[in-house]
Design a protein around this motif. Structure first.
Motif, PDB file in Angstrom:
ATOM      1  N   MET A 104      59.096  38.799  44.000  1.00  0.00           N
ATOM      2  CA  MET A 104      57.674  38.617  44.241  1.00  0.00           C
ATOM      3  C   MET A 104      56.849  39.822  43.791  1.00  0.00           C
ATOM      4  O   MET A 104      55.674  39.694  43.569  1.00  0.00           O
ATOM      5  N   THR A 105      57.455  40.962  43.662  1.00  0.00           N
ATOM      6  CA  THR A 105      56.730  42.162  43.270  1.00  0.00           C
ATOM      7  C   THR A 105      56.112  41.998  41.890  1.00  0.00           C
ATOM      8  O   THR A 105      54.969  42.375  41.670  1.00  0.00           O
ATOM      9  N   THR A 106      56.850  41.408  40.963  1.00  0.00           N
ATOM     10  CA  THR A 106      56.334  41.204  39.615  1.00  0.00           C
ATOM     11  C   THR A 106      55.118  40.290  39.649  1.00  0.00           C
ATOM     12  O   THR A 106      54.114  40.537  38.973  1.00  0.00           O
ATOM     13  N   PHE A 107      55.187  39.242  40.447  1.00  0.00           N
ATOM     14  CA  PHE A 107      54.055  38.319  40.570  1.00  0.00           C
ATOM     15  C   PHE A 107      52.846  39.030  41.165  1.00  0.00           C
ATOM     16  O   PHE A 107      51.721  38.881  40.682  1.00  0.00           O
ATOM     17  N   ASP A 108      53.056  39.823  42.194  1.00  0.00           N
ATOM     18  CA  ASP A 108      51.966  40.571  42.827  1.00  0.00           C
ATOM     19  C   ASP A 108      51.336  41.570  41.849  1.00  0.00           C
ATOM     20  O   ASP A 108      50.113  41.714  41.803  1.00  0.00           O
ATOM     21  N   ASP A 109      52.182  42.245  41.073  1.00  0.00           N
ATOM     22  CA  ASP A 109      51.675  43.194  40.078  1.00  0.00           C
ATOM     23  C   ASP A 109      50.829  42.478  39.027  1.00  0.00           C
ATOM     24  O   ASP A 109      49.782  42.978  38.620  1.00  0.00           O
ATOM     25  N   ARG A 110      51.304  41.335  38.587  1.00  0.00           N
ATOM     26  CA  ARG A 110      50.548  40.555  37.597  1.00  0.00           C
ATOM     27  C   ARG A 110      49.207  40.103  38.159  1.00  0.00           C
ATOM     28  O   ARG A 110      48.185  40.159  37.484  1.00  0.00           O
ATOM     29  N   GLU A 111      49.218  39.650  39.399  1.00  0.00           N
ATOM     30  CA  GLU A 111      47.977  39.206  40.036  1.00  0.00           C
ATOM     31  C   GLU A 111      46.975  40.357  40.133  1.00  0.00           C
ATOM     32  O   GLU A 111      45.796  40.195  39.809  1.00  0.00           O
ATOM     33  N   ARG A 112      47.452  41.527  40.527  1.00  0.00           N
ATOM     34  CA  ARG A 112      46.574  42.701  40.620  1.00  0.00           C
ATOM     35  C   ARG A 112      46.031  43.088  39.240  1.00  0.00           C
ATOM     36  O   ARG A 112      44.872  43.465  39.098  1.00  0.00           O
ATOM     37  N   ALA A 113      46.858  42.987  38.227  1.00  0.00           N
ATOM     38  CA  ALA A 113      46.430  43.324  36.861  1.00  0.00           C
ATOM     39  C   ALA A 113      45.345  42.361  36.392  1.00  0.00           C
ATOM     40  O   ALA A 113      44.350  42.776  35.784  1.00  0.00           O
ATOM     41  N   PHE A 114      45.505  41.066  36.671  1.00  0.00           N
ATOM     42  CA  PHE A 114      44.487  40.083  36.285  1.00  0.00           C
ATOM     43  C   PHE A 114      43.180  40.322  37.033  1.00  0.00           C
ATOM     44  O   PHE A 114      42.099  40.219  36.449  1.00  0.00           O
TER      45      PHE A 114
END
Length: 107
Positions: free
Chosen positions: A1-11
């Protein structure tokens, strides 16, 4: 889930940067078109600065460009400058290109 959270924050961060840049470009465009209109009305340098600020402020009245166009057209006609809606809209488009160029140069 960390990768998904990082992507969401980047967007979210990219969206915020894009919105900030759009706001800055519009404000710069309004200042530039205010200076253009002031030159048409033959205002002094001090009057030009004040008028450009007033045009920027006019954009906060409603969404879109109609409030700015209305102000510019009304002020130009009141000052005896022969102009029309199409000329004001063309000036807005030209100054939008210049505003983007200026802000991209600063980045």
């Amino acid at each position: 889930m960390t990768t998904f959270d990082d992507r969401e924050r980047a967007f979210e961060a990219k969206f915020a940067r894009d919105e900030d840049m759009a706001f800055r470009v519009t404000a710069r465009r309004n200042k530039l078109v205010g200076q253009w209109a002031a030159a048409q009305m033959k205002l002094t340098p001090e009057e030009t600065d004040a008028y450009a600020k007033a045009v920027v402020q006019a954009d906060f009245e409603e969404a879109g460009d109609e409030d700015v166009i209305r102000k510019l057209l009304g002020d130009l006609l009141a000052a005896g400058v022969e102009t029309d809606d199409a000329t004001v809209r063309r000036a807005l488009e030209e100054q939008l290109v210049e505003a983007r160029r200026q802000l991209m140069g600063e980045a």
